[in-house]
Design an enzyme around this catalytic site. Structure first.
Site, short mmCIF file in Angstrom:
data_model
loop_
_atom_site.label_atom_id
_atom_site.label_comp_id
_atom_site.label_asym_id
_atom_site.label_seq_id
_atom_site.Cartn_x
_atom_site.Cartn_y
_atom_site.Cartn_z
N LYS A 500 0.84 -1.06 0.11
CA LYS A 500 -0.16 0.17 0.04
C LYS A 500 0.91 1.36 0.08
O LYS A 500 0.29 2.30 -0.19
CB LYS A 500 -0.96 0.09 1.15
CG LYS A 500 -2.01 -1.04 1.18
CD LYS A 500 -2.90 -1.25 2.27
CE LYS A 500 -4.06 -2.22 2.37
NZ LYS A 500 -5.25 -1.75 1.49
N THR A 601 -11.61 -0.24 -1.16
CA THR A 601 -12.90 0.23 -0.89
C THR A 601 -12.82 1.57 -0.40
O THR A 601 -13.77 2.35 -0.34
CB THR A 601 -13.72 -0.56 -0.29
OG1 THR A 601 -13.10 -1.10 0.98
CG2 THR A 601 -14.41 -1.87 -0.82
N LYS A 605 -15.30 5.27 -0.67
CA LYS A 605 -16.02 6.13 0.46
C LYS A 605 -15.29 7.79 0.28
O LYS A 605 -16.21 8.48 0.47
CB LYS A 605 -15.70 5.73 1.64
CG LYS A 605 -16.04 4.20 2.11
CD LYS A 605 -15.03 3.71 3.45
CE LYS A 605 -15.39 2.38 3.43
NZ LYS A 605 -14.16 1.56 4.24
#
Ligand SMILES: *Cc1c(COP(=O)(O)O)cnc(C)c1O
Length: 754
Positions: A500, A601, A605
């Site tokens: 990440k 995900t 948002k």
């Protein structure tokens, strides 16, 4: 009775007080009880086939607001409490977040339960009732420390069912006690269930930290989510957890099948099982075993189960594809061995490609292979991810079973992630385009008509600012930090993992720090917010947290830099933090190494809440970019094809990238006197060496492009009307990422529940 009457009856019954005289804790518990009763009283949806969604985790977040919304009581509750001079958010301070999940996979499962219920589909979740979660994160000496994260009190959302099942382990048997959480569907009048299994006598929390007796299966099986598996006892415990989940879950399925009046021979007609990643894969042999017990032939049992189970793949990271030693299965569930051998025999008869075998040479069970051979559907979670599965990662399986492969791009529930967490933006949307977006987020596209409406754009900016102020208040209260609301809020919140690339963001912070030190000030101050938990045994992830906290301390103590650049890491990032951070975000960091983030995900948002994405062309970023167009997203970095090629050739050399003039001084800052004066030299040096010589997830490959595109994004922010249009576009196009859309697709293509 209306909500006001119900609440009054409840507080009188419990505390002999009217609601006005209750304290927040009493009022919260009374409202929780009212909400829970209303939800539990709702019937299950009708449907000939019933879905069971098996997942090792469900990251539910607090449930009060969400459940009130689904029951159609959210506004009424807000007004009722306001009339008493109270607020829902103050009551929610009393609620503990369930410790049943930890990251994107668990949050996806929770969004899916919300959408399954909202679409009125006959489907339940099946999981374990963890008592202390993954862990509660504490920062001490600029490092992560782990504590138990208890959430269960005398009263909770759990409903005892009085039901339990015997789970036969090698050498002993445990009772799996079933608790339910009711999941009311928005606008349906029906409710689903999250079924959670627990041991009869769970162990108390460890006195210090999260170490406990991993051999004490009868009491500790449900203590923690993903207990440390860096030793064999930990690995065995995970297999015990998995078998406990699937055996109890499979028994529940067959019991409910019988209660609905159907025979085991008709399992696949009346039941669908979705296997969320490989943790619940043993449900396949376990269902076969139970069908054999009920008199089916091996042939018939395999036939039924193969048309019942469907598998979702969540990752191409090799470390996450589970391959348990057969000896573990022999210890935990020896009764599965003959079935696994039979399944392996059949798999080998279907293909002579050894890469598709279930039992590997060295005596391991490849869980994903089990799912693919003996499930009827395999899905990836974003378009790019599914393509990588088909053509690279699972190619031998795709060649064998092309018809089984589907893409189901992930989504999030807009009820929690917009309506509940961002009331100001929700009210704006409803005022501008009407309430239709609440039941059909695709209707957000109507916002595009406002592109030239200066007043609307101004209002969007004002809402963002108000949400930033709300976040500042939360950070002041919880962490004692004071932030500049005029600064740009640049946010990266997600699990800590090298793929990440929080470390690449940290290199940007170093770049900006040195720029400011050199007198080159930015147009506007920048606040870089992080939130992330590192797995307790993942050294490098902990070093990255230490780097971020060290930068935070260094900058906080520097009066020259501090007015222009801040770094803040929120402690114990969880759903409640996400609900504060996401509405306040200007720039959403989605910077994973291309090909490595299956979907993501969090990015969805952020998009729905009017943040602009800075990201690689990875996971669902690709679909965001297609939807909003190049004007409304900042992309950078190597493509997934380039990255896959680098791995295949083994040709990435971090040292070559390190020696580039724009890179070396940033990496070397990790071991500079300035940083060593605040941080731990051993940890920083270990991270420095790793970046220089290994850098497995190629931060140094993309860092220069990242810095230059991030600078362009920050400059773009200064054109406020143009930025407001980007925000508007992102919100308008975000409807595609509603989990209602995702679940409708699962139902249409995989579950076919009605
Ligand atoms: C959405 C969410 C995640 C997933 O974030 P990604 O950026 O997709 O990894 C993780 N944790 C929490 C608390 C979330 O709400």
């Amino acid at each position: 009775m209306n909500l006001s009457q119900r609440l009054r009856a409840k507080t009188l019954e419990r505390y002999q007080l009217p609601p006005e005289q209750c304290d927040d804790a009493q009022l919260f518990h009374a409202l929780m009880a009212v909400t829970q009763q209303l939800a539990a009283a709702r019937p299950a949806p009708a449907g000939a086939r019933k879905l069971y969604y098996f997942s090792a985790e469900f990251l539910m977040g607090k449930l009060l607001s969400n459940n009130l919304l689904a029951l159609g009581l959210f506004e009424e509750a807000r007004e009722l409490l306001a009339g008493m001079g109270r607020s829902l958010s103050a009551l929610e301070e009393q609620e503990r977040e369930p410790s049943l999940g930890n990251g994107g996979l668990g949050r996806l499962a929770a969004c899916f339960l919300d959408s399954i219920a909202a679409l009125g589909l006959n489907g339940d979740g099946v999981g374990l009732n963890y008592h202390y979660g993954l862990f509660r994160q504490k920062f001490q000496d600029l490092k992560q420390h782990e504590e138990p994260d208890p959430w269960l009190e005398a009263e909770s959302w759990l409903i005892p069912t009085g039901r339990s099942f015997s789970v036969p382990f090698g050498g002993f048997t445990l009772q799996a006690v079933l608790y339910d959480i009711a999941i009311p569907g928005a606008h349906t009048g029906t409710a689903g269930r999250l079924h959670l299994f627990d041991v009869e006598r769970p162990a108390p929390a460890p006195a210090h930290g999260i170490a406990f007796d991993k051999g004490d299966i009868p009491h500790c099986l449900t203590s923690f989510l993903y207990p440390d598996d860096s030793d064999q006892a930990g690995q065995l415990l995970r297999v015990y957890q998995q078998y406990f989940l699937v055996s109890a879950g499979a028994q529940l399925i067959l019991a409910q099948l019988e209660e609905r009046g159907f025979s085991p021979e008709t399992l696949s007609q009346h039941v669908a099982v979705q296997i969320n990643d490989t943790h619940p894969s043993m449900v396949i042999p376990e269902l076969i075993r139970l069908l054999l017990e009920r008199g089916l032939s091996m042939e018939a049992a395999i036939e039924q189960v193969s048309h019942t189970c469907a598998y979702t793949n969540h990752t191409i990271l090799a470390e996450a594809l589970e391959k348990w030693p057969l000896s573990f299965i022999e210890t935990v569930a020896p009764q599965l061995l003959p079935i696994l051998r039979e399944l392996d025999r059949r798999a080998r008869a279907r293909s002579d490609d050894p890469r598709t075998a279930i039992l590997y040479g060295e005596g391991r069970v490849h869980m994903a292979d089990l799912d693919i051979h003996f499930g009827y559907s395999v899905n990836g979670v974003a378009a790019l991810h599914t393509e990588i599965l088909k053509h690279t990662e699972l190619k031998p399986f795709y060649d064998l079973y092309p018809e089984k492969f589907h893409n189901k791009t992930n989504g999030v529930t807009f009820r929690r992630w917009l309506e509940v967490c961002n009331p100001a933006l929700s009210d704006f949307l409803t005022a501008r385009i009407g309430p239709g977006w609440k039941t059909d987020p695709a209707a957000l596209e109507e916002l595009l008509a406002l592109e030239g409406d200066d007043a609307a754009l101004e209002e969007l900016l004002a809402i963002k600012r108000a949400n930033k102020e709300r976040l500042c208040r939360a950070l002041r209260a919880r962490q004692g930090v004071e932030l500049d609301v005029e600064s740009i809020f640049d946010i990266q919140v997600k699990r800590l993992h090298e793929y990440k690339r929080q470390q690449m963001n940290a290199l940007y912070v170093i770049y900006k720090y040195l720029e400011i030190k050199g007198g080159r000030l930015p147009a506007r101050p920048i606040t870089v917010l992080f939130g992330a938990k590192a797995a307790p045994a993942y050294e490098m992830a902990k070093h990255i947290i230490h780097l971020i906290l060290s930068l935070q301390a260094l900058i906080d103590a520097d009066p020259q830099v501090r007015p222009w650049l801040r770094v803040v890491m929120v402690e114990n990032y969880n759903v409640s933090w996400a609900e504060q951070l996401i509405p306040a975000c200007d720039l959403s960091e989605q910077i994973s190494l291309a090909s490595k983030e299956a979907s993501g995900t969090g990015k969805m948002k952020f998009m729905a809440n009017g943040a602009v994405t800075l990201g690689t062309l990875d996971g669902a970023n690709v679909e965001i970019a297609q939807l909003v167009g190049p004007e409304n997203i900042y992309t950078f970095g190597a493509s997934s094809q380039e990255v896959i090629r680098l791995y295949q050739e083994g040709s990435y050399r971090s040292l070559e990238h390190y020696h580039r003039p724009g890179v070396e001084y940033l990496v070397d800052f990790l071991v500079s006197p300035e940083l060593l004066s605040v941080g731990d030299p051993a940890a920083l040096a270990a991270l420095w060496r790793d970046m220089k010589h290994k850098d497995y997830f190629m931060a140094l490959l993309d860092v220069e492009d990242y810095i230059s595109v991030k600078e362009r994004a920050l400059a773009g922010y200064e054109d406020r009307p143009a930025w407001a249009r980007k925000m508007l576009f992102n919100i308008a196009k975000s409807g595609y990422f509603s989990s209602d859309r995702t679940i409708a697709e699962y139902n249409r293509d995989i579950w076919r529940l009605h």
